[in-house]
Design a protein around this motif. Structure first.
Motif, short mmCIF file in Angstrom:
data_model
loop_
_atom_site.label_atom_id
_atom_site.label_comp_id
_atom_site.label_asym_id
_atom_site.label_seq_id
_atom_site.Cartn_x
_atom_site.Cartn_y
_atom_site.Cartn_z
N MET A 2 61.78 14.07 -36.22
CA MET A 2 61.01 14.73 -37.27
C MET A 2 59.84 15.42 -36.60
O MET A 2 59.18 14.84 -35.75
N ASN A 3 59.59 16.68 -36.98
CA ASN A 3 58.54 17.47 -36.35
C ASN A 3 57.45 17.80 -37.35
O ASN A 3 57.74 18.17 -38.49
N PHE A 4 56.19 17.71 -36.89
CA PHE A 4 55.04 18.04 -37.71
C PHE A 4 54.16 18.98 -36.90
O PHE A 4 53.70 18.62 -35.82
N SER A 5 53.92 20.18 -37.42
CA SER A 5 53.13 21.19 -36.71
C SER A 5 51.66 21.09 -37.10
O SER A 5 51.33 20.79 -38.23
N LEU A 15 41.66 11.08 -39.61
CA LEU A 15 40.94 10.59 -38.43
C LEU A 15 41.83 10.53 -37.20
O LEU A 15 41.42 10.87 -36.10
N THR A 16 43.07 10.04 -37.37
CA THR A 16 43.99 9.88 -36.25
C THR A 16 45.36 10.39 -36.66
O THR A 16 45.65 10.58 -37.85
N ILE A 17 46.22 10.57 -35.67
CA ILE A 17 47.58 11.00 -35.96
C ILE A 17 48.32 9.94 -36.79
O ILE A 17 49.19 10.26 -37.59
N PHE A 18 47.92 8.68 -36.65
CA PHE A 18 48.58 7.62 -37.43
C PHE A 18 48.19 7.69 -38.90
O PHE A 18 49.00 7.39 -39.78
N ASP A 19 46.95 8.10 -39.19
CA ASP A 19 46.55 8.29 -40.59
C ASP A 19 47.39 9.39 -41.23
O ASP A 19 47.77 9.31 -42.39
N TYR A 20 47.67 10.44 -40.45
CA TYR A 20 48.50 11.54 -40.96
C TYR A 20 49.95 11.10 -41.17
O TYR A 20 50.56 11.40 -42.19
N LEU A 21 50.51 10.36 -40.21
CA LEU A 21 51.93 10.00 -40.27
C LEU A 21 52.24 8.92 -41.30
O LEU A 21 53.38 8.81 -41.75
N ARG A 22 51.22 8.16 -41.69
CA ARG A 22 51.45 7.08 -42.64
C ARG A 22 52.13 7.62 -43.89
O ARG A 22 51.71 8.60 -44.46
N ARG A 24 54.81 9.30 -44.21
CA ARG A 24 55.57 10.54 -44.04
C ARG A 24 56.90 10.32 -43.33
O ARG A 24 57.76 11.18 -43.37
N VAL A 25 57.04 9.17 -42.63
CA VAL A 25 58.24 8.90 -41.85
C VAL A 25 58.87 7.61 -42.36
O VAL A 25 58.27 6.54 -42.23
N PRO A 26 60.09 7.69 -42.94
CA PRO A 26 60.75 6.48 -43.44
C PRO A 26 60.97 5.47 -42.32
O PRO A 26 61.43 5.83 -41.24
N LYS A 75 56.20 14.97 -32.63
CA LYS A 75 57.61 14.66 -32.82
C LYS A 75 57.77 13.15 -32.95
O LYS A 75 57.21 12.40 -32.15
N VAL A 76 58.52 12.74 -33.96
CA VAL A 76 58.80 11.32 -34.15
C VAL A 76 60.30 11.13 -33.96
O VAL A 76 61.10 11.72 -34.69
N TYR A 77 60.66 10.34 -32.94
CA TYR A 77 62.06 10.08 -32.62
C TYR A 77 62.48 8.74 -33.19
O TYR A 77 61.82 7.73 -32.96
#
Length: 105
Positions: A2-5, A15-22, A24-26, A75-77
């Motif tokens: 999964m890609n996030f631009s 604050l962090t990339i983890f706050d954004y990804l929370r 969003r990725v099953p 990118k989340v693999y």
């Protein structure tokens, strides 16, 4: 993967990339440890992911500290991620910086 631009400011306000990804990725579970600011527990289908910045393997703290304004792409693999010698059963999360993507320093 999964890609996030990040070129359109998608990461601003986090604050962090983890706050954004929370959420969003099953299958990716991100919990913030309340007792310690900036401390996260990250699992992907109950395993710990591996982390990369510009294709160099890094630790969780490096991911937390990386400025979101410098992130071009995430990118989340999905697990298993076969790009590392030991580990990878928890997938991988890779940050590509704007410097690496554009070639500008």
């Amino acid at each position: 993967s999964m890609n996030f631009s990040g070129f359109e400011g998608e990461f601003s306000g986090y604050l962090t990339i983890f706050d954004y990804l929370r959420s969003r990725v099953p299958g990716l579970e991100i919990t913030q440890q309340a007792e310690e600011f900036g401390s996260y527990l990250v699992t992907y289908r109950y395993e710990t992911p591996v982390y990369f910045i510009d294709e160099i393997q890094v630790d969780l703290e490096s991911m937390i500290g990386f400025p979101l304004s410098e992130v071009a792409l995430v990118k989340v693999y999905r697990p298993p991620f076969l790009g590392v010698m030991f580990g990878g059963s928890g997938g991988a999360i890779a940050i590509y910086s704007k410097k690496a993507e554009t070639g500008y320093q």
